[in-house]
Design a protein around this motif. Structure first.
Motif, PDB file in Angstrom:
ATOM      1  N   ARG A 103      41.361  43.717  41.034  1.00  0.00           N
ATOM      2  CA  ARG A 103      40.581  44.947  40.900  1.00  0.00           C
ATOM      3  C   ARG A 103      39.080  44.670  40.843  1.00  0.00           C
ATOM      4  O   ARG A 103      38.290  45.543  40.511  1.00  0.00           O
ATOM      5  N   THR A 104      38.665  43.445  41.131  1.00  0.00           N
ATOM      6  CA  THR A 104      37.247  43.101  41.144  1.00  0.00           C
ATOM      7  C   THR A 104      36.728  43.088  42.582  1.00  0.00           C
ATOM      8  O   THR A 104      37.489  43.164  43.553  1.00  0.00           O
ATOM      9  N   ILE A 105      35.412  42.991  42.739  1.00  0.00           N
ATOM     10  CA  ILE A 105      34.782  42.963  44.066  1.00  0.00           C
ATOM     11  C   ILE A 105      35.116  41.647  44.750  1.00  0.00           C
ATOM     12  O   ILE A 105      34.981  40.574  44.164  1.00  0.00           O
ATOM     13  N   ALA A 106      35.547  41.743  46.009  1.00  0.00           N
ATOM     14  CA  ALA A 106      35.824  40.560  46.814  1.00  0.00           C
ATOM     15  C   ALA A 106      34.704  40.372  47.821  1.00  0.00           C
ATOM     16  O   ALA A 106      34.290  41.331  48.493  1.00  0.00           O
ATOM     17  N   THR A 107      34.172  39.182  47.907  1.00  0.00           N
ATOM     18  CA  THR A 107      33.069  38.886  48.821  1.00  0.00           C
ATOM     19  C   THR A 107      33.492  37.803  49.796  1.00  0.00           C
ATOM     20  O   THR A 107      34.360  36.980  49.509  1.00  0.00           O
ATOM     21  N   TYR A 139      35.476  46.615  47.434  1.00  0.00           N
ATOM     22  CA  TYR A 139      35.926  46.940  46.085  1.00  0.00           C
ATOM     23  C   TYR A 139      37.130  47.865  46.188  1.00  0.00           C
ATOM     24  O   TYR A 139      37.028  48.971  46.745  1.00  0.00           O
ATOM     25  N   PRO A 140      38.310  47.444  45.663  1.00  0.00           N
ATOM     26  CA  PRO A 140      39.501  48.292  45.776  1.00  0.00           C
ATOM     27  C   PRO A 140      39.413  49.484  44.824  1.00  0.00           C
ATOM     28  O   PRO A 140      39.171  49.316  43.624  1.00  0.00           O
ATOM     29  N   LEU A 141      39.602  50.672  45.354  1.00  0.00           N
ATOM     30  CA  LEU A 141      39.575  51.861  44.506  1.00  0.00           C
ATOM     31  C   LEU A 141      40.880  52.048  43.739  1.00  0.00           C
ATOM     32  O   LEU A 141      40.902  52.727  42.711  1.00  0.00           O
ATOM     33  N   ASP A 142      41.966  51.462  44.230  1.00  0.00           N
ATOM     34  CA  ASP A 142      43.274  51.504  43.560  1.00  0.00           C
ATOM     35  C   ASP A 142      43.637  52.925  43.153  1.00  0.00           C
ATOM     36  O   ASP A 142      44.040  53.194  42.019  1.00  0.00           O
ATOM     37  N   LEU A 143      43.509  53.861  44.124  1.00  0.00           N
ATOM     38  CA  LEU A 143      43.798  55.252  43.830  1.00  0.00           C
ATOM     39  C   LEU A 143      45.263  55.487  43.486  1.00  0.00           C
ATOM     40  O   LEU A 143      45.600  56.406  42.733  1.00  0.00           O
ATOM     41  N   ASN A 144      46.162  54.676  44.059  1.00  0.00           N
ATOM     42  CA  ASN A 144      47.578  54.870  43.787  1.00  0.00           C
ATOM     43  C   ASN A 144      48.117  53.940  42.703  1.00  0.00           C
ATOM     44  O   ASN A 144      49.306  53.943  42.418  1.00  0.00           O
ATOM     45  N   GLY A 145      47.251  53.117  42.107  1.00  0.00           N
ATOM     46  CA  GLY A 145      47.647  52.307  40.966  1.00  0.00           C
ATOM     47  C   GLY A 145      48.452  51.071  41.286  1.00  0.00           C
ATOM     48  O   GLY A 145      49.103  50.517  40.392  1.00  0.00           O
ATOM     49  N   LYS A 146      48.438  50.618  42.540  1.00  0.00           N
ATOM     50  CA  LYS A 146      49.223  49.426  42.882  1.00  0.00           C
ATOM     51  C   LYS A 146      48.761  48.208  42.091  1.00  0.00           C
ATOM     52  O   LYS A 146      49.576  47.426  41.576  1.00  0.00           O
ATOM     53  N   ILE A 147      47.445  48.052  41.977  1.00  0.00           N
ATOM     54  CA  ILE A 147      46.922  46.900  41.246  1.00  0.00           C
ATOM     55  C   ILE A 147      47.232  47.037  39.757  1.00  0.00           C
ATOM     56  O   ILE A 147      47.607  46.064  39.086  1.00  0.00           O
ATOM     57  N   ARG A 148      47.114  48.266  39.228  1.00  0.00           N
ATOM     58  CA  ARG A 148      47.420  48.469  37.808  1.00  0.00           C
ATOM     59  C   ARG A 148      48.867  48.108  37.515  1.00  0.00           C
ATOM     60  O   ARG A 148      49.176  47.466  36.506  1.00  0.00           O
ATOM     61  N   ARG A 149      49.786  48.533  38.387  1.00  0.00           N
ATOM     62  CA  ARG A 149      51.189  48.206  38.182  1.00  0.00           C
ATOM     63  C   ARG A 149      51.431  46.698  38.314  1.00  0.00           C
ATOM     64  O   ARG A 149      52.251  46.127  37.581  1.00  0.00           O
ATOM     65  N   GLY A 321      31.172  47.061  52.320  1.00  0.00           N
ATOM     66  CA  GLY A 321      29.877  46.992  52.994  1.00  0.00           C
ATOM     67  C   GLY A 321      29.655  45.597  53.529  1.00  0.00           C
ATOM     68  O   GLY A 321      30.257  44.626  53.059  1.00  0.00           O
ATOM     69  N   SER A 322      28.823  45.503  54.542  1.00  0.00           N
ATOM     70  CA  SER A 322      28.542  44.196  55.129  1.00  0.00           C
ATOM     71  C   SER A 322      27.117  44.145  55.629  1.00  0.00           C
ATOM     72  O   SER A 322      26.518  45.170  55.985  1.00  0.00           O
ATOM     73  N   LEU A 323      26.525  42.947  55.613  1.00  0.00           N
ATOM     74  CA  LEU A 323      25.203  42.655  56.153  1.00  0.00           C
ATOM     75  C   LEU A 323      25.347  41.493  57.109  1.00  0.00           C
ATOM     76  O   LEU A 323      26.152  40.582  56.871  1.00  0.00           O
ATOM     77  N   GLY A 324      24.572  41.519  58.193  1.00  0.00           N
ATOM     78  CA  GLY A 324      24.708  40.413  59.125  1.00  0.00           C
ATOM     79  C   GLY A 324      23.518  40.253  60.046  1.00  0.00           C
ATOM     80  O   GLY A 324      22.714  41.171  60.258  1.00  0.00           O
ATOM     81  N   LEU A 325      23.377  39.056  60.600  1.00  0.00           N
ATOM     82  CA  LEU A 325      22.407  38.708  61.628  1.00  0.00           C
ATOM     83  C   LEU A 325      23.179  38.111  62.787  1.00  0.00           C
ATOM     84  O   LEU A 325      24.019  37.238  62.597  1.00  0.00           O
ATOM     85  N   ALA A 326      22.869  38.586  64.001  1.00  0.00           N
ATOM     86  CA  ALA A 326      23.572  38.070  65.170  1.00  0.00           C
ATOM     87  C   ALA A 326      22.670  38.183  66.391  1.00  0.00           C
ATOM     88  O   ALA A 326      21.837  39.105  66.490  1.00  0.00           O
TER      89      ALA A 326
END
Length: 470
Positions: A103-107, A139-149, A321-326
């Protein structure tokens, strides 16, 4: 259906699942653990040997034996099975932390360099060197509670592992007490049998004197010698059992067998409780027994997994969200090379709803099996406790009866010896009386030893000894 309407439908489904998927866990209301007879006083606990008082955390201290206290505490601190159980608990705790990290931010950072010649550009070989650098976060919003379960399931699993660790602690404490009782019982048996052998040897010496004086025969001497030899033949067995229990104690203490506690080897009297045994009631047993707690926690974990499976019926929504140079390498750092994106991300296994429903059915069936297993564990625990209490009460009666028989045999042996000395009884009557005494003494030793082991079995069945860790 347009892309816009499909997206709207997905978002509507996600919002509809904002409540946590799956059933909330509640302890089973209709089970063996809630029956009135299961939570009442023990049926076999009405003997005067017991008292319906709470079981103390460190039940072995009821013996008021400092040696036993030290042995149990050392075993609980150094036993290898307990060390393994502690490691299993640390692993289960790490699994909970892993689930909570969902349930934390993944980078994610990415980067690459390539050499390319786009088709149709007319560029010459070897082509253009390009680059691609990016940084994204979701960032997972976990609206259906899958992570909580999932976290609930992992936490309940960890608590089940902790209960299993506590069960090991109960077993180690009981095994240590039993081994200590075994050492003391072997020394007690040695002492009693040596006294009987000494009595029989005095009879043998007297018989030899009578033979030399013409009042006895060689047959009398050989029969007396046989009785002495039979009694002496029992002594090595006691010594072997004592040594085996000393080796077992060393193992329970986390030591090599040769490093057994020498101070225990001289234990000469059986540890017994001078007061009635506190046994509590069925409700206390159900709350205390680690195997019951482990079964209940497994039921809670699998109930949460129903929610994990049901959550896959709805879209999984996260914010990213994402940032990039290309671009070409010679264009590195220019404004045109910079790009970004931000917005909600949806994933949905909509085409596989049949597979998801099958997984939900599997999880529900597992919960039903867990509930049946929970009832089995509760009923087994109650049966073990009732059996241990009943066995102890009847073995107390047996010790009383055998002690009376031993006292009568001792009186008969003394009377037979006096009658033989004054020539009013035959030698065979004397040997028979002494054989009866030896048999009675052996029976008392065995019965008292079993009674001491019965006490330990009661506390093992009651499941005490894990609450207060050193």
């Amino acid at each position: 259906m347009t892309v816009r309407s499909s997206l709207a439908l997905a978002i509507a489904g996600a919002l509809a699942a904002c409540s946590t998927a799956g059933p909330d866990y509640r302890p089973p209301e209709r089970s063996a653990a809630t029956a009135a007879s299961a939570t009442a006083a023990f049926a076999a606990g009405d003997d005067h040997a017991f008292v319906q008082a709470p079981l103390p955390d460190r039940w072995w201290q009821l013996y008021e034996d400092p040696m036993l206290d030290r042995l149990v505490e050392q075993a609980l601190a150094a036993n290898s099975d307990l060390r393994a159980a502690d490691a299993n608990l640390r692993r289960a705790t790490a699994v909970v932390q892993e689930a909570a990290a969902g349930r934390t931010i993944a980078t994610m950072a990415s980067g690459g360099v390539d050499l390319a010649r786009p088709s149709g550009t007319g560029q010459g070989l070897p082509g253009t060197v390009g680059y691609d650098l990016g940084l994204s976060a979701t960032y997972p919003l976990d609206l259906n509670g899958k992570i909580r379960r999932a976290i609930e399931a992992a936490q309940a699993d960890a608590e089940a592992v902790q209960a299993a660790r506590d069960a090991v602690r109960v077993s180690v404490a009981a095994a240590t007490a039993r081994a200590y009782v075994g050492v003391c019982a072997a020394n007690y048996g040695l002492s009693v049998n040596r006294e009987v052998t000494a009595l029989q040897r005095r009879t043998l010496d007297a018989t030899r004197k009578l033979q030399r004086g013409g009042r006895g025969t060689a047959f009398d001497v050989s029969r007396a010698q046989t009785v002495v030899d039979e009694s002496e033949a029992t002594l090595p067995g006691f010594e072997a059992r004592r040594q085996a229990d000393l080796f077992l104690l060393a193992t329970l203490l986390g030591r090599p067998p040769a490093d057994y506690p020498r101070e225990v080897a001289a234990c000469a009297s059986l540890p017994f409780m001078t007061k009635p045994l506190p046994i509590g009631d069925g409700a206390g047993l159900i709350r205390r027994r680690p195997d019951i707690r482990a079964a209940e926690r497994s039921l809670a974990a699998d109930t949460a997994r129903i929610g994990v499976a049901m959550a896959d019926l709805y879209p999984q929504v996260s914010f990213g969200g994402s940032l990039g140079l290309a671009g070409p390498l010679d264009n590195l750092g220019s404004g045109s090379a910079f790009g970004f994106s931000v917005g909600p991300l949806l994933s949905w296994s909509f085409p596989n709803r049949a597979a998801v429903k099958a997984q939900i059915a599997q999880a529900g069936a597992q919960v039903d099996a867990d509930l049946a297993s929970f009832d089995t564990v509760v009923l087994g625990a109650l049966r073990e406790a009732e059996t241990a209490l009943s066995t102890y009460a009847r073995d107390r009666d047996k010790v009383t009866a055998l002690t009376q028989a031993r006292d009568s045999a001792a009186l008969s042996a003394g009377q037979a010896e006096k009658l033989f000395r004054f020539g009013r009884s035959g030698f065979f009557d004397l040997l028979d009386a002494q054989r009866s005494l030896a048999t009675a003494e052996a029976s008392v030793v065995a019965a008292r030893t079993q009674l001491a082991l019965d006490e330990v079995d009661i506390f093992l069945a009651l499941g005490g000894g894990w609450q207060d860790r050193p």
